[in-house]
Design a protein around this motif. Structure first.
Motif, PDB file in Angstrom:
ATOM      1  N   SER A   1     -25.125   1.431 -85.464  1.00 22.22           N
ATOM      2  CA  SER A   1     -24.019   2.367 -85.251  1.00 22.22           C
ATOM      3  C   SER A   1     -23.726   2.415 -83.750  1.00 22.22           C
ATOM      4  N   GLY A   2     -22.696   3.136 -83.394  1.00 22.04           N
ATOM      5  CA  GLY A   2     -22.365   3.316 -81.983  1.00 22.04           C
ATOM      6  C   GLY A   2     -21.411   2.254 -81.479  1.00 22.04           C
ATOM      7  N   ARG A   3     -21.242   2.275 -80.177  1.00 15.68           N
ATOM      8  CA  ARG A   3     -20.248   1.418 -79.537  1.00 15.68           C
ATOM      9  C   ARG A   3     -20.880   0.406 -78.603  1.00 15.68           C
ATOM     10  N   VAL A   4     -20.397  -0.810 -78.654  1.00 13.79           N
ATOM     11  CA  VAL A   4     -20.870  -1.847 -77.738  1.00 13.79           C
ATOM     12  C   VAL A   4     -19.740  -2.179 -76.785  1.00 13.79           C
ATOM     13  N   LEU A   5     -20.025  -2.200 -75.511  1.00 19.88           N
ATOM     14  CA  LEU A   5     -19.043  -2.725 -74.563  1.00 19.88           C
ATOM     15  C   LEU A   5     -19.360  -4.207 -74.376  1.00 19.88           C
ATOM     16  N   LEU A   6     -18.403  -5.049 -74.722  1.00 21.90           N
ATOM     17  CA  LEU A   6     -18.616  -6.503 -74.685  1.00 21.90           C
ATOM     18  C   LEU A   6     -17.864  -7.100 -73.502  1.00 21.90           C
ATOM     19  N   GLY A   7     -18.616  -7.655 -72.565  1.00 20.57           N
ATOM     20  CA  GLY A   7     -17.997  -8.294 -71.402  1.00 20.57           C
ATOM     21  C   GLY A   7     -18.210  -9.793 -71.459  1.00 20.57           C
ATOM     22  N   CYS A   8     -17.525 -10.486 -70.562  1.00 21.25           N
ATOM     23  CA  CYS A   8     -17.558 -11.950 -70.642  1.00 21.25           C
ATOM     24  C   CYS A   8     -17.294 -12.583 -69.285  1.00 21.25           C
ATOM     25  N   SER A   9     -18.011 -13.650 -68.998  1.00 21.60           N
ATOM     26  CA  SER A   9     -17.687 -14.431 -67.805  1.00 21.60           C
ATOM     27  C   SER A   9     -16.433 -15.249 -68.106  1.00 21.60           C
ATOM     28  N   GLN A  10     -15.794 -15.771 -67.062  1.00 22.32           N
ATOM     29  CA  GLN A  10     -14.652 -16.654 -67.333  1.00 22.32           C
ATOM     30  C   GLN A  10     -15.165 -17.863 -68.104  1.00 22.32           C
ATOM     31  N   GLN A  11     -14.408 -18.289 -69.079  1.00 22.93           N
ATOM     32  CA  GLN A  11     -14.784 -19.425 -69.933  1.00 22.93           C
ATOM     33  C   GLN A  11     -16.115 -19.221 -70.652  1.00 22.93           C
ATOM     34  N   GLY A  12     -16.376 -17.977 -71.041  1.00 26.96           N
ATOM     35  CA  GLY A  12     -17.569 -17.708 -71.861  1.00 26.96           C
ATOM     36  C   GLY A  12     -17.379 -18.374 -73.217  1.00 26.96           C
ATOM     37  N   TYR A  13     -18.423 -19.012 -73.726  1.00 28.51           N
ATOM     38  CA  TYR A  13     -18.303 -19.779 -74.971  1.00 28.51           C
ATOM     39  C   TYR A  13     -18.317 -18.883 -76.210  1.00 28.51           C
ATOM     40  N   PHE A  14     -19.028 -17.755 -76.100  1.00 32.47           N
ATOM     41  CA  PHE A  14     -19.410 -17.062 -77.335  1.00 32.47           C
ATOM     42  C   PHE A  14     -18.720 -15.737 -77.584  1.00 32.47           C
ATOM     43  N   VAL A  15     -17.925 -15.258 -76.611  1.00 27.78           N
ATOM     44  CA  VAL A  15     -17.483 -13.871 -76.695  1.00 27.78           C
ATOM     45  C   VAL A  15     -16.680 -13.577 -77.970  1.00 27.78           C
ATOM     46  N   ASP A  16     -15.790 -14.494 -78.363  1.00 23.47           N
ATOM     47  CA  ASP A  16     -14.977 -14.219 -79.558  1.00 23.47           C
ATOM     48  C   ASP A  16     -15.852 -14.249 -80.813  1.00 23.47           C
TER      49      ASP A  16
ATOM     50  N   SER B   1     -22.247 -17.197 -70.503  1.00 21.02           N
ATOM     51  CA  SER B   1     -22.390 -18.647 -70.696  1.00 21.02           C
ATOM     52  C   SER B   1     -21.467 -19.483 -69.806  1.00 21.02           C
ATOM     53  N   GLY B   2     -20.376 -18.871 -69.348  1.00 23.90           N
ATOM     54  CA  GLY B   2     -19.444 -19.647 -68.522  1.00 23.90           C
ATOM     55  C   GLY B   2     -19.875 -19.747 -67.062  1.00 23.90           C
ATOM     56  N   ILE B   3     -20.886 -19.033 -66.665  1.00 19.84           N
ATOM     57  CA  ILE B   3     -21.259 -19.012 -65.240  1.00 19.84           C
ATOM     58  C   ILE B   3     -21.936 -20.328 -64.853  1.00 19.84           C
ATOM     59  N   SER B   4     -21.298 -21.082 -63.971  1.00 20.24           N
ATOM     60  CA  SER B   4     -21.867 -22.385 -63.624  1.00 20.24           C
ATOM     61  C   SER B   4     -21.969 -22.601 -62.116  1.00 20.24           C
ATOM     62  N   THR B   5     -21.557 -21.593 -61.327  1.00 21.05           N
ATOM     63  CA  THR B   5     -21.717 -21.727 -59.872  1.00 21.05           C
ATOM     64  C   THR B   5     -22.252 -20.414 -59.310  1.00 21.05           C
ATOM     65  N   ALA B   6     -22.806 -20.501 -58.116  1.00 18.39           N
ATOM     66  CA  ALA B   6     -23.338 -19.298 -57.465  1.00 18.39           C
ATOM     67  C   ALA B   6     -22.228 -18.260 -57.320  1.00 18.39           C
ATOM     68  N   ALA B   7     -21.028 -18.723 -56.972  1.00 18.29           N
ATOM     69  CA  ALA B   7     -19.917 -17.776 -56.781  1.00 18.29           C
ATOM     70  C   ALA B   7     -19.570 -17.071 -58.095  1.00 18.29           C
ATOM     71  N   GLU B   8     -19.607 -17.829 -59.196  1.00 19.50           N
ATOM     72  CA  GLU B   8     -19.254 -17.218 -60.498  1.00 19.50           C
ATOM     73  C   GLU B   8     -20.278 -16.177 -60.962  1.00 19.50           C
TER      74      GLU B   8
END
Ligand code: NAI
Length: 445
Positions: free
Chosen positions: A41-56, A85-92
């Protein structure tokens, strides 16, 4: 066994006194409701990196689970999931920082953080793999920051070919069942067998063997698996037959009085399982003993006897079962290791050896088991309140309890819930995993 410190810390007066004295104030953890388990139950806040593979996929898989998934509104969020999953550089990596920097304070008592990443072994680019490996350090550190709230953080690393397989670990990590599993890494691979089962009673019509089921963690495992629909074959030494029979009778299971180290025990167990049906859903190798002594004072008997219970008996039973097709196409093998097998412990050279070997057994059988549709995994419990830990001297016992991010020992049911998850058909993509159930014990962390 009662933890009076925890009870007092959570009483009205105790809270004030402990706070005034600056003493650690561990939170009473929320656990599964025994009558209505597995209800999220309850609410999940779902965030995502740019080009995250799995968020949808995550949002889809959680539909109908009972939790409401919010992508932008933070109001009332009880859990935080971030697809990194999309994080592939230090900056990202700043994207990960930004999400948790902004939202971590919202996390309520006993809230959950789940970070989802790519299994670095499945990533072609070395830089991308390195950044995904970085998630280990992030999650383990964050878990230390939120543990005082009774909240946990875990990492789910996913093989991109295994998207359907992540529903079970996601649900489990959000559930009250994972209360004492903290700062762990689960890897999800393509399922080795069908994922189909009912979420609320996943083990309906399944038979599972639990060794050492007369008391302690083994009894809790038998209770949780029965709650989830299984018929349990409980095994314990002949000296414990009376308790075993009483408990298995209460659980509508079967009691088999058998010392797993005795001559021919593996064949006796295999033949007993064959009389119960053509297939066996799983076996949980829980029976285990300690024979603590400094190595210089340890007798050969103390070493050899422990090794036969914790390891030799387990290997012979696996061999006997795997020589049949009892477990094929959906079967589960679960080992019970210990954090002593990971971190080592004074006076436990024998125990540490045996439990590290249980981890080795999981690592080395995972591939051949997968080829037959079987998964093999292990739990490594930390300090759990049982007769085994009640025998530890008072001061050491207190230390064992407090020296974890959650500031308390676990209960047998906490280990049982993780095993229940491993044994559930929906966890067919979880193979070769070893998970500590220790509240993020500082021992060997
Ligand atoms: P326990 O001593 O309360 O229960 C162990 C059960 O195994 C007993 O019922 C015993 O009769 C049975 N057993 C022992 N030798 C056997 C044999 N030869 N054949 C069949 N049954 C046998 O222990 P507890 O605390 O419930 O531990 C269960 C498992 O969890 C063990 O493998 C232990 O090493 C592991 N563990 C426990 C931790 C804790 O904090 N309690 C921490 C880490 C691991």
């Amino acid at each position: 066994m009662a933890d009076f410190y925890l009870d007092i810390a959570n009483s009205g007066l105790g809270k004030k006194v402990f706070s005034a004295l600056g003493l650690p104030e561990p939170v009473a953890l929320t656990r599964e409701n025994t009558q209505t388990p597995h209800r999220l139950s309850g609410r999940v806040l779902l965030g995502c990196s740019q080009q995250g593979y799995f968020v949808d996929n995550i949002a889809d898989l959680l539909k109908g689970s009972g939790v409401e998934v919010a992508r932008d509104s933070v109001e009332g969020a009880g859990h935080l999931i971030f697809d990194a999953s999309g994080i592939s550089t230090a900056a990202e990596s700043t994207q990960l920082y930004a999400f948790f920097h902004q939202h971590i304070k919202l996390l309520p008592t006993c809230g959950r953080v789940v970070v989802v990443g790519l299994d670095p072994n499945c990533v072609a680019s070395a830089d991308h793999a390195a950044l995904q490996r970085g998630l280990y350090g992030f999650v383990k550190s964050l878990a230390k920051e939120i543990g005082r709230k009774g909240a946990t953080a875990n990492l789910l690393l996913v093989d991109p070919a295994s998207e359907g397989a992540i529903a079970a670990p996601l649900r489990f990590l959000l559930s009250a069942g994972s209360a004492f599993m903290n700062a762990q890494i689960l890897t999800a691979a393509p399922p080795v067998a069908s994922l189909r089962a009912a979420w609320l009673r996943p083990l309906l019509d399944k038979t599972v063997v639990v060794t050492g089921a007369a008391r302690g963690i083994g009894l809790a495992i038998a209770e949780v698996l029965t709650r989830d629909g299984a018929c349990v074959i409980g095994v314990d030494v002949p000296q414990a037959e009376e308790e075993l029979t009483a408990h298995m009778g209460r659980l509508n299971g079967h009691a088999l009085a058998l010392d797993i180290t005795s001559e021919g025990a593996a064949a006796v167990l295999r033949d007993y399982c064959l009389t119960k049906g053509p297939s066996l859903h799983g076996i949980v190798h829980n029976a285990g003993i300690t024979r603590d002594k400094m190595l210089s004072r340890m007798s050969e008997q103390q070493w050899a006897m422990l090794m036969q219970v914790n390891l030799g008996g387990v290997q012979r039973i696996n061999e006997a079962l795997l020589a049949t097709d009892l477990l094929d196409d959906g079967g589960k093998i679960v080992g019970v290791a210990s954090i002593s097998g990971i971190a080592g412990n004074i006076g436990q050279t024998n125990y540490g050896f045996s439990k590290a070997a249980v981890i080795g057994m999981v690592e080395n059988l995972a591939e051949s088991c997968a080829a037959r549709g079987i998964t093999i995994n292990a739990v490594a419990p930390g300090f759990i309140e049982t007769q085994m830990t009640a025998a530890i001297p008072f001061a050491t016992r207190q230390m064992g309890r407090r020296l974890s991010s959650l500031g308390q020992g676990g209960l047998p049911v906490d280990v049982a819930e993780v095993i229940g998850f491993f044994v559930s058909p929906q966890a067919a993509g979880i193979n070769g995993n070893v998970v500590r159930v220790c509240g993020q014990s500082l021992l060997g962390a």
